[in-house]
Design a protein around this motif. Structure first.
Motif, PDB file in Angstrom:
ATOM      1  N   PRO A 271     -32.373  94.838  -3.118  1.00 38.85           N
ATOM      2  CA  PRO A 271     -31.225  95.501  -2.155  1.00 38.85           C
ATOM      3  C   PRO A 271     -29.601  95.612  -2.894  1.00 38.85           C
ATOM      4  CG  PRO A 271     -32.411  94.359  -0.703  1.00 38.85           C
ATOM      5  CD  PRO A 271     -33.328  93.644  -1.602  1.00 38.85           C
ATOM      6  N   ASP A 272     -29.864  94.076  -2.924  1.00 44.07           N
ATOM      7  CA  ASP A 272     -28.576  93.865  -3.361  1.00 44.07           C
ATOM      8  C   ASP A 272     -28.102  94.099  -4.959  1.00 44.07           C
ATOM      9  OD1 ASP A 272     -29.827  91.418  -3.382  1.00 44.07           O
ATOM     10  OD2 ASP A 272     -29.003  90.301  -2.245  1.00 44.07           O
ATOM     11  N   ASN A 273     -29.135  94.043  -5.744  1.00 45.69           N
ATOM     12  CA  ASN A 273     -28.977  93.787  -6.779  1.00 45.69           C
ATOM     13  C   ASN A 273     -28.476  92.191  -7.521  1.00 45.69           C
ATOM     14  OD1 ASN A 273     -29.209  96.069  -7.844  1.00 45.69           O
ATOM     15  ND2 ASN A 273     -26.868  96.480  -7.148  1.00 45.69           N
ATOM     16  N   ASP A 274     -29.534  91.411  -7.174  1.00 43.42           N
ATOM     17  CA  ASP A 274     -29.357  89.911  -7.096  1.00 43.42           C
ATOM     18  C   ASP A 274     -29.852  90.129  -8.680  1.00 43.42           C
ATOM     19  OD1 ASP A 274     -30.035  87.784  -7.965  1.00 43.42           O
ATOM     20  OD2 ASP A 274     -29.977  87.133  -5.724  1.00 43.42           O
ATOM     21  N   PRO A 275     -28.719  89.560  -9.787  1.00 43.92           N
ATOM     22  CA  PRO A 275     -29.388  88.772 -10.878  1.00 43.92           C
ATOM     23  C   PRO A 275     -30.709  88.385 -11.628  1.00 43.92           C
ATOM     24  CG  PRO A 275     -27.506  87.860 -10.134  1.00 43.92           C
ATOM     25  CD  PRO A 275     -27.874  88.613  -9.159  1.00 43.92           C
ATOM     26  N   ARG A 276     -30.492  87.761 -10.540  1.00 43.86           N
ATOM     27  CA  ARG A 276     -32.188  87.002 -10.122  1.00 43.86           C
ATOM     28  C   ARG A 276     -33.395  88.388 -10.260  1.00 43.86           C
ATOM     29  NH1 ARG A 276     -30.408  81.742  -7.237  1.00 43.86           N
ATOM     30  NH2 ARG A 276     -29.125  83.087  -6.353  1.00 43.86           N
ATOM     31  N   GLY A 277     -33.156  89.105 -10.012  1.00 44.50           N
ATOM     32  CA  GLY A 277     -34.097  90.039 -10.215  1.00 44.50           C
ATOM     33  C   GLY A 277     -34.635  90.420  -8.572  1.00 44.50           C
ATOM     34  N   PRO A 278     -35.760  90.822  -8.758  1.00 41.08           N
ATOM     35  CA  PRO A 278     -35.941  91.340  -7.041  1.00 41.08           C
ATOM     36  C   PRO A 278     -36.803  90.289  -6.423  1.00 41.08           C
ATOM     37  CG  PRO A 278     -37.627  92.537  -9.026  1.00 41.08           C
ATOM     38  CD  PRO A 278     -36.719  91.671  -9.262  1.00 41.08           C
ATOM     39  N   TRP A 279     -36.928  90.283  -4.917  1.00 37.27           N
ATOM     40  CA  TRP A 279     -36.652  88.904  -3.978  1.00 37.27           C
ATOM     41  C   TRP A 279     -37.287  89.611  -3.089  1.00 37.27           C
ATOM     42  CZ3 TRP A 279     -34.407  89.898   0.063  1.00 37.27           C
ATOM     43  CH2 TRP A 279     -32.946  91.081   0.399  1.00 37.27           C
ATOM     44  N   PHE A 280     -38.185  88.191  -1.804  1.00 34.70           N
ATOM     45  CA  PHE A 280     -38.928  88.569  -0.683  1.00 34.70           C
ATOM     46  C   PHE A 280     -37.887  87.321  -0.390  1.00 34.70           C
ATOM     47  CE2 PHE A 280     -42.146  86.823   1.691  1.00 34.70           C
ATOM     48  CZ  PHE A 280     -42.176  87.901   2.562  1.00 34.70           C
ATOM     49  N   GLY A 327     -28.639  79.857  -3.487  1.00 33.14           N
ATOM     50  CA  GLY A 327     -28.934  80.709  -2.535  1.00 33.14           C
ATOM     51  C   GLY A 327     -30.637  81.382  -2.091  1.00 33.14           C
ATOM     52  N   GLU A 328     -31.148  79.906  -2.391  1.00 35.56           N
ATOM     53  CA  GLU A 328     -32.803  80.231  -2.472  1.00 35.56           C
ATOM     54  C   GLU A 328     -33.124  80.070  -1.226  1.00 35.56           C
ATOM     55  OE1 GLU A 328     -36.934  77.859  -3.228  1.00 35.56           O
ATOM     56  OE2 GLU A 328     -34.987  77.119  -4.197  1.00 35.56           O
ATOM     57  N   LEU A 329     -31.783  79.675  -0.435  1.00 37.31           N
ATOM     58  CA  LEU A 329     -31.782  79.512   1.056  1.00 37.31           C
ATOM     59  C   LEU A 329     -30.986  79.839   1.697  1.00 37.31           C
ATOM     60  CD1 LEU A 329     -33.485  76.244   2.148  1.00 37.31           C
ATOM     61  CD2 LEU A 329     -34.606  77.992   2.657  1.00 37.31           C
ATOM     62  N   ARG A 330     -31.027  80.648   2.983  1.00 35.44           N
ATOM     63  CA  ARG A 330     -29.729  81.464   2.987  1.00 35.44           C
ATOM     64  C   ARG A 330     -29.869  81.333   5.391  1.00 35.44           C
ATOM     65  NH1 ARG A 330     -29.967  86.741   3.826  1.00 35.44           N
ATOM     66  NH2 ARG A 330     -31.680  87.121   3.440  1.00 35.44           N
ATOM     67  N   PHE A 331     -29.236  81.559   5.591  1.00 32.43           N
ATOM     68  CA  PHE A 331     -28.738  81.748   7.276  1.00 32.43           C
ATOM     69  C   PHE A 331     -28.914  83.140   7.535  1.00 32.43           C
ATOM     70  CE2 PHE A 331     -26.126  77.967   6.301  1.00 32.43           C
ATOM     71  CZ  PHE A 331     -27.398  76.287   7.153  1.00 32.43           C
ATOM     72  N   SER A 332     -29.571  82.849   8.762  1.00 33.89           N
ATOM     73  CA  SER A 332     -29.577  83.977   9.189  1.00 33.89           C
ATOM     74  C   SER A 332     -28.206  84.597  10.062  1.00 33.89           C
ATOM     75  CB  SER A 332     -30.709  84.281  10.195  1.00 33.89           C
ATOM     76  OG  SER A 332     -30.222  83.963  11.243  1.00 33.89           O
ATOM     77  N   GLU A 333     -28.080  86.432  10.041  1.00 29.44           N
ATOM     78  CA  GLU A 333     -26.455  86.695  10.213  1.00 29.44           C
ATOM     79  C   GLU A 333     -26.569  85.688  11.535  1.00 29.44           C
ATOM     80  OE1 GLU A 333     -26.466  91.006   9.730  1.00 29.44           O
ATOM     81  OE2 GLU A 333     -26.963  90.945   8.081  1.00 29.44           O
ATOM     82  N   ARG A 340     -36.025  81.736   3.915  1.00 27.93           N
ATOM     83  CA  ARG A 340     -36.659  80.918   2.549  1.00 27.93           C
ATOM     84  C   ARG A 340     -36.087  82.559   1.297  1.00 27.93           C
ATOM     85  NH1 ARG A 340     -41.745  77.640   0.743  1.00 27.93           N
ATOM     86  NH2 ARG A 340     -41.051  77.733  -2.018  1.00 27.93           N
ATOM     87  N   ARG A 341     -35.443  82.319   0.214  1.00 32.79           N
ATOM     88  CA  ARG A 341     -35.810  84.127  -0.529  1.00 32.79           C
ATOM     89  C   ARG A 341     -36.899  83.193  -1.963  1.00 32.79           C
ATOM     90  NH1 ARG A 341     -30.993  87.867  -2.088  1.00 32.79           N
ATOM     91  NH2 ARG A 341     -31.122  88.097  -0.222  1.00 32.79           N
ATOM     92  N   THR A 342     -37.893  83.836  -2.161  1.00 32.60           N
ATOM     93  CA  THR A 342     -38.216  83.711  -3.483  1.00 32.60           C
ATOM     94  C   THR A 342     -38.639  84.728  -3.949  1.00 32.60           C
ATOM     95  OG1 THR A 342     -39.574  82.358  -1.830  1.00 32.60           O
ATOM     96  CG2 THR A 342     -40.928  83.278  -3.841  1.00 32.60           C
ATOM     97  N   TYR A 343     -38.579  84.231  -5.290  1.00 30.46           N
ATOM     98  CA  TYR A 343     -37.728  85.291  -6.640  1.00 30.46           C
ATOM     99  C   TYR A 343     -39.798  85.837  -7.203  1.00 30.46           C
ATOM    100  CZ  TYR A 343     -32.926  85.148  -5.821  1.00 30.46           C
ATOM    101  OH  TYR A 343     -31.880  84.899  -5.056  1.00 30.46           O
ATOM    102  N   LEU A 344     -39.754  86.814  -7.513  1.00 25.37           N
ATOM    103  CA  LEU A 344     -40.237  87.126  -8.622  1.00 25.37           C
ATOM    104  C   LEU A 344     -41.285  87.013  -9.563  1.00 25.37           C
ATOM    105  CD1 LEU A 344     -43.059  89.643  -8.021  1.00 25.37           C
ATOM    106  CD2 LEU A 344     -42.049  91.748  -9.651  1.00 25.37           C
ATOM    107  N   TYR A 345     -39.247  86.634 -10.307  1.00 24.59           N
ATOM    108  CA  TYR A 345     -40.254  85.904 -11.704  1.00 24.59           C
ATOM    109  C   TYR A 345     -40.243  84.348 -11.350  1.00 24.59           C
ATOM    110  CZ  TYR A 345     -35.949  82.806 -11.219  1.00 24.59           C
ATOM    111  OH  TYR A 345     -34.635  81.793 -11.225  1.00 24.59           O
ATOM    112  N   GLU A 346     -40.393  83.978 -10.104  1.00 27.33           N
ATOM    113  CA  GLU A 346     -40.873  83.294 -10.027  1.00 27.33           C
ATOM    114  C   GLU A 346     -41.940  82.403  -9.756  1.00 27.33           C
ATOM    115  OE1 GLU A 346     -37.095  80.230  -8.155  1.00 27.33           O
ATOM    116  OE2 GLU A 346     -37.549  81.261  -7.014  1.00 27.33           O
TER     117      GLU A 346
END
Length: 637
Positions: A271-280, A327-333, A340-346
């Motif tokens: 949703p945020d157009n991360d250049p690394r692609g889809p994430w979860f 950016g793999e880790l970030r704080f909640s709002e 933890r953000r996991t990318y599909l390409y990984e």
């Protein structure tokens, strides 16, 4: 000069084990015998008298010691007979279909495929009280067998109905399974794995049996497979809609191939157009085990404190700081959690589940019956197989357990679903997997279905299924590039008596039979009635380690009409007379054979002729090999 004979034994498992033991513990093996007390001392086990008499935890049953002995006995006087007229594309195929008692077959294959099989799948008798099991008393005659309410198949193999009223109901089944699993383990590669289908009748016993054969630490998983697409409304208690598949590996370190399943990755978005692609977001940041050194609190940019998980974080403080930067880790709002953000390409794939309940992925029994019906529209073949396995299930198992060049073995092959699945998967991914199907020719109901093949036993069904399924796969993929290279053939072999007279204890009579009357004197001396030269060559091939039964066997016509070479390395000269010209031609073969086998009778009683011929061979070998001296062996039949 000493002359070696072709070994009578095919494979001596006890000698192999003693040799391995001697390498690990030389002091425990003395003059080829194992000193058990010395071995225990090497392992640091010093038992008191009371400990020696104590009971131990293990699976026991009536007949277990006999089953152990049977597993370690070599096969004497038996071989595999090549049947070219029932084979398909025999000149190019690397697949095998073998008819006979699977315990004998496994032992006969042990040299050729020792540590070579990547994956085994078997669907043995479930011991329901109505199915047949093998009666492994090879010395039993027909009258004795009949007294045991048994049946005999076309090849004289023994089968018995293991009825639940039998006092040794479970013991008989365990005694049948133990030696087969024991020998099958020898065939598995170090990174090999076995899948065994079973139901509730013997599931618990099979688990304990496999713990003993493979080791409890080699237990990988217990797959629950949904075998029925509809519940049984007539069930008195529960509708049994599943079977089990026990998974054991040769090594506890075995890992399955992870799966790429797009349907299970639909939660990856961008949703945020991360250049690394889809994430979860949502994968764990806590440590699965207690790690006190990773139990530290984190201060957020606004100064808030995030307490560590009970076991600690998954990473060190330095690593967490680095992952926050990437950016793999970030704080909640609200800065109360670490995300933890996991990318599909990984993603390298998802681990296979122990629950196989998705019928679109693994299929079900009724689907398997439909598959057989499509291949055999003219035959009521589904009545012969009440619970066949679908190719989807076997393809799923192949996907998680095999590589593209794997050898796949099924020694309860039934309708040959495993072979069909291997060919289908190879067509899909371009693999070069090879199958070995083994099946006892259990007699089917006879029937003449118009112009159809007369399917008189289960092996006839299996072979015909492979023929039809292979042609169907080629037709359905005819526009696919390279499909013409798909191996849809198979060589047929059948268990038979030895062709070499001195290998057989039963062939020492001097009485001549009608079959022998047509044989030459030397052939009568060396071989059994009804033999062919090719039979003898394949029997010799079985005694060579690491040479597959599918290896190329060629006639070397330049030497003689009865000279062959297999795997481009072992030359078998069955000529009745060996001349100097033949010796010279053998020595000139390129590449040079590693072994040359002659007949003793070719030299008659003239020991000097034999000695001079071998000296000439040695001289010519040296001359032709030049500076690069190569080793070779000579043996005699």
């Amino acid at each position: 000069m000493e002359f070696s004979k072709v070994q009578k034994e095919i494979f001596n498992p006890i000698a192999e084990n003693v040799k391995k033991l001697a390498q690990l513990f030389p002091a425990a093996v003395k003059d080829g015998q194992v000193d058990l007390e010395a071995l225990k001392a090497e392992l640091g086990q010093f038992e008191s008298v009371s400990e020696k008499m104590s009971e131990r935890y293990e699976l026991g049953w009536v007949g277990k010691e006999e089953a152990k002995k049977l597993a370690n006995q070599d096969v004497v006087g038996r071989t595999l007979k090549y049947v070219p007229e029932e084979s398909k594309h025999p000149e190019t195929t690397e697949n095998l279909y073998i008819e006979g008692d699977n315990l004998e077959v496994l032992k006969l294959l042990r040299n050729s495929y020792y540590n070579k099989v990547k994956m085994i799948y078997i669907d043995p008798p479930y011991n329901t009280g109505n199915d047949f099991i093998y009666k492994d008393n090879f010395a039993m005659n027909q009258r004795e067998n009949s007294a045991l309410e048994g049946e005999i198949d076309e090849m004289g193999e023994r089968l018995i109905v293991n009825q639940k009223s039998n006092g040794r109901y479970h013991s008989n089944w365990l005694s049948m399974m133990y030696p087969r699993l024991k020998v099958a383990k020898d065939l598995l590669k170090e990174d090999g794995v076995i899948f065994i289908s079973i139901d509730d009748n013997e599931h618990s016993n099979l688990k304990l049996l496999c713990d003993e054969v493979f080791g409890s630490n080699s237990f990988i998983g217990d797959i629950v497979w949904r075998s029925s697409d509809n519940s049984n409304n007539n069930a008195l208690t529960f509708s049994e809609d599943h079977n089990y598949i026990l998974v054991y590996a040769k090594s506890p370190d075995w890992k399955p191939n992870f799966l790429n399943n797009d349907s299970k990755r639909q939660h990856f978005k961008n949703p945020d157009n991360d250049p690394r692609g889809p994430w979860f977001d949502g994968n764990p940041v806590n440590n699965p085990g207690l790690r006190p050194n990773l139990q530290f609190d984190i201060i957020t940019p606004s100064g808030k404190l995030i307490k560590h998980p009970p076991n600690g974080w998954r990473w060190s403080k330095e690593t967490i700081e680095e992952k926050l930067k990437t950016g793999e880790l970030r704080f909640s709002e609200d800065e109360t959690r670490l995300i933890r953000r996991t990318y599909l390409y990984e993603m390298k794939g998802l681990p296979p589940s122990s629950l196989c309940i998705d019928l679109e992925i693994t299929g079900h029994t009724r689907r398997a019956k439909y598959e057989l019906k499509k291949l055999f529209p003219e035959v009521p073949v589904t009545s012969l197989f009440s619970t066949p396995k679908p190719t989807l299930l076997l393809k799923y198992i192949l996907t998680i357990a095999s590589d593209n060049n794997a050898i796949v073995l099924d020694f309860f092959s039934g309708s040959a679903t495993s072979a069909d699945a291997v060919m289908q998967l190879n067509a899909e991914d371009g693999g070069k997997r090879k199958f070995i199907m083994v099946q006892l020719p259990e007699v089917c109901e006879s029937g003449d279905y118009g112009n159809a093949v007369k399917l008189k036993n289960i092996c006839e069904i299996g072979k015909e299924r492979i023929r039809r399924a292979g042609d169907k796969i080629i037709e359905e993929n005819k526009d696919k590039k390279g499909i013409e290279n798909l191996d849809i053939g198979f060589k047929v072999f059948k268990v038979a008596d030895t062709n070499i007279r001195w290998f057989s204890e039963a062939m020492k009579s001097d009485q001549m039979t009608l079959d022998e009357s047509a044989m030459t004197d030397k052939d009568r001396l060396d071989f059994t009635p009804g033999f062919t030269d090719l039979d003898v060559v394949y029997e010799i091939l079985l005694r060579h380690r690491d040479i597959p039964l599918s290896s190329k066997v060629e006639k070397v016509a330049s030497i003689g009409e009865r000279t062959y070479i297999f795997a481009d390395t072992v030359l078998v000269c069955l000529e009745e007379n060996v001349t100097e010209s033949m010796i010279d031609k053998i020595a000139a073969i390129e590449p040079m054979p590693t072994k040359i086998i002659f007949r003793d009778s070719a030299f008659g009683a003239d020991i000097s002729l034999k000695t001079n011929s071998m000296l000439r061979l040695e001289a010519q070998m040296k001359k032709n090999s030049g500076l690069k001296k190569k080793a070779y062996r000579v043996e005699f039949i």
